[in-house]
Scaffold this motif. Structure first.
Motif, PDB file in Angstrom:
ATOM      1  N   GLY A  96       0.329  -1.476  -0.173  1.00  0.00           N
ATOM      2  CA  GLY A  96      -0.101  -0.161  -0.246  1.00  0.00           C
ATOM      3  C   GLY A  96       0.933   1.537   0.400  1.00  0.00           C
ATOM      4  O   GLY A  96       1.904   1.398   0.607  1.00  0.00           O
ATOM      5  N   ASP A  97       0.354   3.014  -0.273  1.00  0.00           N
ATOM      6  CA  ASP A  97       0.759   3.987  -0.529  1.00  0.00           C
ATOM      7  C   ASP A  97       1.005   3.667  -1.426  1.00  0.00           C
ATOM      8  O   ASP A  97       2.109   4.292  -1.377  1.00  0.00           O
ATOM      9  CB  ASP A  97       1.028   4.419   0.995  1.00  0.00           C
ATOM     10  CG  ASP A  97       0.498   4.838   2.071  1.00  0.00           C
ATOM     11  OD1 ASP A  97      -1.326   5.083   2.250  1.00  0.00           O
ATOM     12  OD2 ASP A  97       0.556   5.957   3.134  1.00  0.00           O
ATOM     13  N   LEU A  98       0.582   3.533  -2.561  1.00  0.00           N
ATOM     14  CA  LEU A  98       1.238   3.937  -4.145  1.00  0.00           C
ATOM     15  C   LEU A  98       1.049   4.912  -4.082  1.00  0.00           C
ATOM     16  O   LEU A  98       2.314   6.102  -5.097  1.00  0.00           O
ATOM     17  CB  LEU A  98       0.507   3.076  -5.158  1.00  0.00           C
ATOM     18  CG  LEU A  98       0.287   1.911  -4.642  1.00  0.00           C
ATOM     19  CD1 LEU A  98      -0.363   0.959  -5.855  1.00  0.00           C
ATOM     20  CD2 LEU A  98       1.152   0.792  -3.908  1.00  0.00           C
ATOM     21  N   ILE A  99       0.294   6.065  -3.407  1.00  0.00           N
ATOM     22  CA  ILE A  99       0.645   7.639  -4.495  1.00  0.00           C
ATOM     23  C   ILE A  99       1.197   8.547  -2.970  1.00  0.00           C
ATOM     24  O   ILE A  99       0.565   8.445  -1.877  1.00  0.00           O
ATOM     25  CB  ILE A  99      -1.220   7.754  -4.473  1.00  0.00           C
ATOM     26  CG1 ILE A  99      -0.484   9.003  -5.744  1.00  0.00           C
ATOM     27  CG2 ILE A  99      -1.922   8.215  -4.005  1.00  0.00           C
ATOM     28  CD1 ILE A  99      -1.678   9.630  -6.689  1.00  0.00           C
ATOM     29  N   SER A 100       1.139   9.626  -2.975  1.00  0.00           N
ATOM     30  CA  SER A 100       1.597  10.102  -2.252  1.00  0.00           C
ATOM     31  C   SER A 100       0.924  11.822  -2.781  1.00  0.00           C
ATOM     32  O   SER A 100       0.734  12.227  -3.546  1.00  0.00           O
ATOM     33  CB  SER A 100       2.797  10.579  -1.504  1.00  0.00           C
ATOM     34  OG  SER A 100       2.501  11.677  -1.086  1.00  0.00           O
TER      35      SER A 100
END
Length: 283
Positions: A96-100
């Motif tokens: 997870g947390d592919l984007i910011s």
């Protein structure tokens, strides 16, 4: 102006300039730390009830790619993926947390741009993703669609069978999308094989009703900013350092928590190098 006053001003100016240079050097070092290639940690786990004749399995864990400018453009992630393919993992798990969407980002990328580099993985059993809190806050449906274009499976409190394993994917705990009972019910419906879990936040571990071969997670960034004498600024976990970083044996439950590849809030790292885990499961 007297000569004494002039000397005093020059003295203070030198101190201000020295302090400014020190701050710039510290910021530069933190950015350099954040943009280095990940360390590859290796571990081996012996697994009960391994299927007869099945060879050992290499599982690659990565997390928190946090694609955004300036520190993690898609091009950098694509280069990292190409290097990780040289490890020849059998299975890739992305926690997870592919984007910011951090405030100091110089660029926010589209879900397709964020997910496209991950299509480059060549593991024979494929790539499986559990979404993170930033993915849910941004556009989870678009991110999932971008992953599907590359044949990547997203598990949201679901389970699948891959090779000698049953893989349960628990959705993100931090944003309140997790459902451990539903995930275990989905695993129960599949053939009896060794089980692993992939999830974003390791905070689900105390809720796991029975041990699995391993839990693979991210989210904590191993602190991301670890200060001398003080330690990590935060692990973003209600259990503090219990699941803070690395290979953990929590009351008999093996847990692997990655430091991640990208950054959150600030594009800086101190004392918490980007990393991945290559875990070999064997009978």
């Amino acid at each position: 102006m007297s000569s004494t006053t002039a000397r005093t001003k020059r003295h203070w100016l030198r101190w201000v300039l020295a302090l400014l240079l020190l701050v710039l050097a510290l910021l530069g070092k933190g950015y350099w730390n954040a943009t280095r290639d990940p360390i590859v940690h290796r571990a081996t786990l012996t697994v009960k009830n391994w299927p007869d004749g099945a060879p050992p399995l290499k599982v690659l864990l990565l997390s928190d790619t946090h694609v955004a400018g300036p520190d993690m453009p898609p091009e950098r992630l694509a280069r990292i993926v190409a290097k990780l393919n040289r490890l020849k993992p059998d299975l890739v798990l992305i926690a997870g947390d592919l984007i910011s969407e951090k405030r100091l980002s110089t660029r926010i990328y589209t879900p397709d741009q964020v997910t496209a580099p991950l299509h480059g993985f060549k593991a024979r059993l494929g790539t499986v993703v559990a979404l993170g809190n930033h993915d849910h806050w941004f556009d989870p449906k678009a991110i999932e669609a971008g992953l599907r274009k590359g044949g990547i499976r997203v598990l949201k409190n679901e389970a699948i069978e891959r090779g000698p394993l049953v893989i349960g994917g628990v959705d993100d705990d931090f944003s309140g999308h997790d459902d451990v009972p539903a995930t275990f019910a989905a695993m129960d419906a599949l053939p009896t094989k060794p089980r692993v879990l992939v999830t974003h936040s390791p905070d689900i571990v105390p809720d796991v009703p029975s041990p699995v071969a391993a839990v693979f997670a991210g989210h904590t960034h191993c602190g991301q900013i670890v200060l001398p004498l003080y330690g990590p600024v935060t692990y973003v976990s209600r259990y503090r350092d219990r699941f803070g970083c690395g290979a953990i044996n929590d009351k008999g439950q093996p847990v692997f928590v990655g430091a991640g590849l990208g950054t959150s809030v600030l594009p800086l790292r101190y004392g918490a190098h980007p990393d991945v885990w290559l875990v070999t499961l064997k009978p």
